[in-house]
Design an enzyme around this catalytic site. Structure first.
Site, PDB file in Angstrom:
ATOM      1  N   HIS A   1       0.837  -1.190   0.000  1.00 19.65           N
ATOM      2  CA  HIS A   1       0.000   0.000   0.000  1.00 19.65           C
ATOM      3  C   HIS A   1       0.877   1.248   0.000  1.00 19.65           C
ATOM      4  O   HIS A   1       2.097   1.182   0.224  1.00 19.65           O
ATOM      5  CB  HIS A   1      -0.939   0.014   1.221  1.00 19.65           C
TER       6      HIS A   1
HETATM    7  C1  T46 Z   1       2.649   0.646   7.052  1.00 23.06           C
HETATM    8  C2  T46 Z   1       3.550  -0.501   7.309  1.00 23.06           C
HETATM    9  C3  T46 Z   1       4.983  -0.104   7.437  1.00 23.06           C
HETATM   10  C4  T46 Z   1      -4.407  -1.155  13.688  1.00 23.06           C
HETATM   11  O1  T46 Z   1      -5.497  -1.488  14.202  1.00 23.06           O
HETATM   12  N1  T46 Z   1      -3.784  -0.002  14.067  1.00 23.06           N
HETATM   13  C5  T46 Z   1      -2.604   0.395  13.555  1.00 23.06           C
HETATM   14  O2  T46 Z   1      -2.080   1.451  13.958  1.00 23.06           O
HETATM   15  C6  T46 Z   1      -1.989  -0.415  12.549  1.00 23.06           C
HETATM   16  C7  T46 Z   1      -0.667   0.004  11.932  1.00 23.06           C
HETATM   17  C8  T46 Z   1      -2.615  -1.566  12.158  1.00 23.06           C
HETATM   18  N2  T46 Z   1      -3.790  -1.929  12.725  1.00 23.06           N
HETATM   19  C9  T46 Z   1      -4.418  -3.215  12.318  1.00 23.06           C
HETATM   20  C10 T46 Z   1      -4.949  -3.274  10.897  1.00 23.06           C
HETATM   21  C11 T46 Z   1      -4.767  -4.737  10.550  1.00 23.06           C
HETATM   22  O3  T46 Z   1      -5.886  -5.461  11.011  1.00 23.06           O
HETATM   23  O4  T46 Z   1      -3.408  -4.219  12.410  1.00 23.06           O
HETATM   24  C12 T46 Z   1      -3.553  -5.168  11.372  1.00 23.06           C
HETATM   25  C13 T46 Z   1      -2.283  -5.298  10.549  1.00 23.06           C
HETATM   26  O5  T46 Z   1      -2.062  -4.068   9.821  1.00 23.06           O
HETATM   27  P1  T46 Z   1      -1.575  -4.030   8.289  1.00 23.06           P
HETATM   28  O6  T46 Z   1      -2.116  -5.207   7.574  1.00 23.06           O
HETATM   29  O7  T46 Z   1      -1.898  -2.674   7.750  1.00 23.06           O
HETATM   30  O8  T46 Z   1       0.009  -4.184   8.492  1.00 23.06           O
HETATM   31  P2  T46 Z   1       1.155  -3.971   7.407  1.00 23.06           P
HETATM   32  O9  T46 Z   1       2.374  -4.606   7.959  1.00 23.06           O
HETATM   33  O10 T46 Z   1       0.737  -4.372   6.051  1.00 23.06           O
HETATM   34  O11 T46 Z   1       1.396  -2.375   7.369  1.00 23.06           O
HETATM   35  C14 T46 Z   1       1.800  -1.666   8.534  1.00 23.06           C
HETATM   36  C15 T46 Z   1       0.998  -0.360   8.662  1.00 23.06           C
HETATM   37  O12 T46 Z   1      -0.393  -0.666   8.705  1.00 23.06           O
HETATM   38  C16 T46 Z   1       1.238   0.589   7.502  1.00 23.06           C
HETATM   39  O13 T46 Z   1       0.776   1.884   7.808  1.00 23.06           O
HETATM   40  O14 T46 Z   1       3.001   1.550   6.318  1.00 23.06           O
HETATM   41  O15 T46 Z   1       3.184  -1.317   8.440  1.00 23.06           O
END
Ligand code: T46
Length: 139
Positions: A56
């Site tokens: 993303h």
């Molecule tokens: C990014 C990269 C470097 C939350 O509820 N609160 C939060 O602050 C975050 C970051 C995530 N979440 C939840 C949303 C999903 O259910 O945690 C779960 C995993 O998040 P996500 O799939 O977005 O994780 P990544 O590793 O793909 O991305 C994360 C960050 O979301 C994003 O901003 O830039 O790390």
């Protein structure tokens, strides 16, 4: 949909390792080594080596990524330039700008990736569709 975008180039910065015989200590400070106010902190750990995550870009959230333990790589794509950077030291910080599509990969088993973010969590700030990302940022 939030179209209020922030565009800049992601970059790696090195911070000092303040060391003596007891070990090392590194410092990050908002608006100094980190070029924004820090509103949120999270960390990514126990990610398998074969897993890629991210996929993303953001509209406005700026982030600082630090592998405080172990290592990982981050693929960056600003629609024109594509590159992989390696985070393998607690003194190396990736200042990740919202206009870079990013994928984190090649996590070592002991990797703890600390992320400092400029905004509170908002799912509306994510661009998860690559075509949409190009529409927004390829100008
Ligand atoms: C990014 C990269 C470097 C939350 O509820 N609160 C939060 O602050 C975050 C970051 C995530 N979440 C939840 C949303 C999903 O259910 O945690 C779960 C995993 O998040 P996500 O799939 O977005 O994780 P990544 O590793 O793909 O991305 C994360 C960050 O979301 C994003 O901003 O830039 O790390």
């Amino acid at each position: 949909m939030n179209q209020n975008i922030f565009k800049a180039s992601s970059k790696i910065i090195e911070i000092s390792q303040l060391g003596d015989e007891r070990g090392y200590l590194s410092v990050v400070e908002e608006n100094l080594s980190i070029p924004f106010e820090i509103k949120r902190v999270f960390y990514i750990y126990n990610t398998k080596k074969t897993v890629r995550r991210g996929f993303h870009a953001h509209y406005k959230t700026r982030q600082a990524l630090i592998a405080v333990s172990g290592s990982c790589k981050v693929y960056l794509d600003d629609t024109k330039r594509k590159t992989d950077v390696t985070l393998d030291s607690p003194s190396k910080i990736l200042i990740l700008e919202p206009n870079d599509w990013h994928e984190m990969h090649d996590f070592s088993t002991n990797c703890v990736l600390l992320v400092l973010a400029s905004h509170l969590y908002d799912p509306e700030d994510y661009i998860r569709d690559y075509k949409k990302f190009v529409e927004v940022y390829d100008s």
